[in-house]
Design a protein around this motif. Structure first.
Motif, PDB file in Angstrom:
ATOM      1  N   GLU A  31       0.831  -1.202   0.000  1.00 13.52           N
ATOM      2  CA  GLU A  31       0.000   0.000   0.000  1.00 13.52           C
ATOM      3  C   GLU A  31       0.864   1.250   0.000  1.00 13.52           C
ATOM      4  N   GLN A  32       2.008   1.207   0.677  1.00 23.08           N
ATOM      5  CA  GLN A  32       2.887   2.365   0.706  1.00 23.08           C
ATOM      6  C   GLN A  32       3.448   2.639  -0.680  1.00 23.08           C
ATOM      7  N   VAL A  33       3.775   1.610  -1.434  1.00 22.30           N
ATOM      8  CA  VAL A  33       4.294   1.788  -2.785  1.00 22.30           C
ATOM      9  C   VAL A  33       3.208   2.359  -3.685  1.00 22.30           C
ATOM     10  N   ALA A  34       1.969   1.886  -3.529  1.00 23.53           N
ATOM     11  CA  ALA A  34       0.877   2.365  -4.364  1.00 23.53           C
ATOM     12  C   ALA A  34       0.574   3.829  -4.086  1.00 23.53           C
ATOM     13  N   GLN A  35       0.756   4.282  -2.879  1.00 23.29           N
ATOM     14  CA  GLN A  35       0.475   5.670  -2.549  1.00 23.29           C
ATOM     15  C   GLN A  35       1.525   6.604  -3.138  1.00 23.29           C
ATOM     16  N   ARG A  36       2.728   6.138  -3.370  1.00 25.62           N
ATOM     17  CA  ARG A  36       3.791   6.995  -3.883  1.00 25.62           C
ATOM     18  C   ARG A  36       3.788   7.095  -5.400  1.00 25.62           C
ATOM     19  N   MET A  37       3.040   6.235  -6.079  1.00 26.97           N
ATOM     20  CA  MET A  37       3.040   6.238  -7.531  1.00 26.97           C
ATOM     21  C   MET A  37       2.310   7.470  -8.059  1.00 26.97           C
ATOM     22  N   ALA A  38       2.777   8.002  -9.185  1.00 28.66           N
ATOM     23  CA  ALA A  38       2.159   9.169  -9.792  1.00 28.66           C
ATOM     24  C   ALA A  38       0.884   8.762 -10.536  1.00 28.66           C
ATOM     25  N   ILE A  39      -0.054   9.677 -10.622  1.00 31.20           N
ATOM     26  CA  ILE A  39      -1.306   9.432 -11.315  1.00 31.20           C
ATOM     27  C   ILE A  39      -1.249  10.155 -12.658  1.00 31.20           C
ATOM     28  N   ASP A  40      -1.594   9.438 -13.707  1.00 31.01           N
ATOM     29  CA  ASP A  40      -1.589  10.013 -15.042  1.00 31.01           C
ATOM     30  C   ASP A  40      -2.909  10.741 -15.255  1.00 31.01           C
ATOM     31  N   VAL A  41      -2.883  12.083 -15.237  1.00 28.75           N
ATOM     32  CA  VAL A  41      -4.113  12.857 -15.357  1.00 28.75           C
ATOM     33  C   VAL A  41      -4.604  12.946 -16.798  1.00 28.75           C
ATOM     34  N   THR A  42      -3.765  12.615 -17.767  1.00 25.47           N
ATOM     35  CA  THR A  42      -4.193  12.684 -19.162  1.00 25.47           C
ATOM     36  C   THR A  42      -5.009  11.466 -19.563  1.00 25.47           C
ATOM     37  N   ALA A  43      -5.028  10.424 -18.757  1.00 26.85           N
ATOM     38  CA  ALA A  43      -5.732   9.190 -19.097  1.00 26.85           C
ATOM     39  C   ALA A  43      -7.112   9.132 -18.454  1.00 26.85           C
ATOM     40  N   GLN A  44      -7.767  10.269 -18.274  1.00 28.08           N
ATOM     41  CA  GLN A  44      -9.087  10.281 -17.661  1.00 28.08           C
ATOM     42  C   GLN A  44     -10.137   9.850 -18.674  1.00 28.08           C
ATOM     43  N   ALA A  45     -11.117   9.110 -18.205  1.00 26.88           N
ATOM     44  CA  ALA A  45     -12.188   8.636 -19.065  1.00 26.88           C
ATOM     45  C   ALA A  45     -13.169   9.778 -19.320  1.00 26.88           C
ATOM     46  N   PRO A  46     -13.694   9.900 -20.534  1.00 28.43           N
ATOM     47  CA  PRO A  46     -14.666  10.962 -20.797  1.00 28.43           C
ATOM     48  C   PRO A  46     -15.969  10.689 -20.045  1.00 28.43           C
ATOM     49  N   VAL A  47     -16.655  11.766 -19.684  1.00 28.28           N
ATOM     50  CA  VAL A  47     -17.917  11.632 -18.958  1.00 28.28           C
ATOM     51  C   VAL A  47     -19.060  12.106 -19.843  1.00 28.28           C
ATOM     52  N   ARG A  48     -20.240  11.610 -19.561  1.00 27.00           N
ATOM     53  CA  ARG A  48     -21.422  11.993 -20.320  1.00 27.00           C
ATOM     54  C   ARG A  48     -22.141  13.106 -19.578  1.00 27.00           C
ATOM     55  N   VAL A  49     -22.416  14.205 -20.259  1.00 17.53           N
ATOM     56  CA  VAL A  49     -23.104  15.342 -19.661  1.00 17.53           C
ATOM     57  C   VAL A  49     -24.563  15.275 -20.074  1.00 17.53           C
ATOM     58  N   VAL A  50     -25.448  15.304 -19.078  1.00 13.32           N
ATOM     59  CA  VAL A  50     -26.880  15.248 -19.346  1.00 13.32           C
ATOM     60  C   VAL A  50     -27.453  16.647 -19.125  1.00 13.32           C
ATOM     61  N   GLY A  51     -28.197  17.148 -20.105  1.00 11.81           N
ATOM     62  CA  GLY A  51     -28.839  18.450 -19.963  1.00 11.81           C
ATOM     63  C   GLY A  51     -28.038  19.536 -20.659  1.00 11.81           C
ATOM     64  N   ALA A  52     -28.543  20.741 -20.522  1.00  8.45           N
ATOM     65  CA  ALA A  52     -27.912  21.888 -21.167  1.00  8.45           C
ATOM     66  C   ALA A  52     -26.650  22.280 -20.403  1.00  8.45           C
ATOM     67  N   PRO A  53     -25.637  22.759 -21.114  1.00 11.58           N
ATOM     68  CA  PRO A  53     -24.421  23.190 -20.414  1.00 11.58           C
ATOM     69  C   PRO A  53     -24.691  24.439 -19.581  1.00 11.58           C
TER      70      PRO A  53
END
Length: 63
Positions: A31-53
């Motif tokens: 768990e300590q190793v997993a907490q130190r790993m960097a998160i890739d922010v460019t690999a985010q999944a697209p989300v679906r927007v419902v309704g008017a912006p």
């Protein structure tokens, strides 16, 4: 005011005593190793927007 101060001090003393004797398990090394790993922010999944912006109302007299 005296009653409020007394209750606050008693509750603080009880919470401090419990915190001193509470056992906290140590995290396992994987768990300590997993907490130190960097998160890739460019690999985010697209989300679906419902309704008017959302558009802010910059002129309150107009709707």
């Amino acid at each position: 005011m005296f009653l409020l101060a007394t209750v606050t001090l008693c509750c603080g003393a009880v919470a401090g005593t419990v915190a001193l004797f509470e056992q906290v398990p140590a995290p396992i090394p994987s768990e300590q190793v997993a907490q130190r790993m960097a998160i890739d922010v460019t690999a985010q999944a697209p989300v679906r927007v419902v309704g008017a912006p959302f558009e802010p109302n910059v002129n309150p007299r107009q709707r």
